[in-house]
Motif scaffolding. Structure first.
Motif, short mmCIF file in Angstrom:
data_model
loop_
_atom_site.label_atom_id
_atom_site.label_comp_id
_atom_site.label_asym_id
_atom_site.label_seq_id
_atom_site.Cartn_x
_atom_site.Cartn_y
_atom_site.Cartn_z
N TYR A 170 0.91 -1.25 -0.05
CA TYR A 170 -0.01 0.14 -0.15
C TYR A 170 0.82 1.32 -0.09
O TYR A 170 0.54 2.18 -0.75
CB TYR A 170 -0.97 -0.02 0.91
N SER A 210 -5.01 1.31 -3.99
CA SER A 210 -6.01 1.80 -2.83
C SER A 210 -5.91 0.34 -2.02
O SER A 210 -5.45 -0.73 -2.20
CB SER A 210 -7.19 2.07 -3.31
N MET A 211 -6.42 0.50 -0.84
CA MET A 211 -6.78 -0.55 0.22
C MET A 211 -7.63 -1.57 -0.51
O MET A 211 -7.42 -2.85 -0.27
CB MET A 211 -7.29 -0.30 1.52
N GLY A 212 -8.46 -1.27 -1.15
CA GLY A 212 -9.46 -2.07 -1.87
C GLY A 212 -8.77 -3.09 -2.77
O GLY A 212 -8.78 -4.35 -3.03
N HIS A 213 -7.83 -2.61 -3.83
CA HIS A 213 -6.63 -3.44 -4.62
C HIS A 213 -6.03 -4.27 -3.73
O HIS A 213 -5.93 -5.21 -4.14
CB HIS A 213 -5.95 -2.31 -5.37
N MET A 234 -6.53 -5.52 -0.92
CA MET A 234 -7.38 -6.52 -0.19
C MET A 234 -7.64 -7.81 -1.25
O MET A 234 -7.59 -8.75 -0.96
CB MET A 234 -8.67 -5.93 0.24
N VAL A 235 -7.96 -7.15 -2.52
CA VAL A 235 -8.16 -8.12 -3.74
C VAL A 235 -7.04 -8.92 -3.93
O VAL A 235 -7.03 -10.14 -4.40
CB VAL A 235 -8.66 -7.28 -4.86
N VAL A 237 -7.06 -11.19 5.63
CA VAL A 237 -8.06 -11.42 4.35
C VAL A 237 -7.90 -12.37 3.42
O VAL A 237 -8.55 -13.03 2.67
CB VAL A 237 -8.20 -9.98 3.87
N ALA A 239 -21.22 -9.72 5.22
CA ALA A 239 -20.67 -8.42 4.69
C ALA A 239 -21.55 -7.74 3.88
O ALA A 239 -21.76 -6.32 3.89
CB ALA A 239 -19.53 -9.02 3.62
N GLY A 272 -22.80 -4.11 5.30
CA GLY A 272 -22.52 -3.14 4.25
C GLY A 272 -23.91 -2.08 4.05
O GLY A 272 -23.93 -1.09 3.96
#
Length: 116
Positions: free
Chosen positions: A21, A27-30, A32-33, A63, A101, A105
């Motif tokens: 990161y 991004s954090m989403g990327h 995480m994926v 994760v 989730a 969410g």
């Protein structure tokens, strides 16, 4: 000793995520994926399950474990049901996490305003 090993392995996993990161424009989403896909690939290669058995929570809490759970569910359903198991196996082991989730969410989207 189990706690120490779990702490060290979990710490190494999240440190790798933080380094990715900080040193990229992802991004954090990327990130995480990347970890979910990485956990899935390591499971397919037969490397993640021994890590989970050796370290317990150290490999089960990050994760990347979600990729392991998804892949393991598909693999078990594929062996049991054949080709249709590819679609049903995703929900067998990870169904609770996916449902949680979605529900949480939705609830948090109702309760809080997004940043603009």
């Amino acid at each position: 000793m189990d706690y120490l090993v779990a702490f060290l392995v979990g710490g190494v996993i999240v440190t790798i995520g933080q380094i990715i990161y900080d040193s990229t424009k992802l991004s954090m989403g990327h990130v995480m994926v990347l970890f979910v896909v990485g956990g899935s690939v390591l499971t397919a290669l037969g490397l993640y399950e021994p890590l989970v058995k050796l370290t317990g929570a150290g490999a089960s809490l990050p994760v990347s474990n979600f990729g392991y759970v998804l892949t393991q569910g598909v693999y078990e359903a594929l062996l049991e049901s054949g080709l249709p198991g590819i679609f049903s196996g995703v929900f067998r082991l990870a169904g609770g996490a996916i449902a949680a989730a979605i529900v949480f969410g939705f609830l948090f989207a109702l309760l809080f305003q997004p940043r603009k």
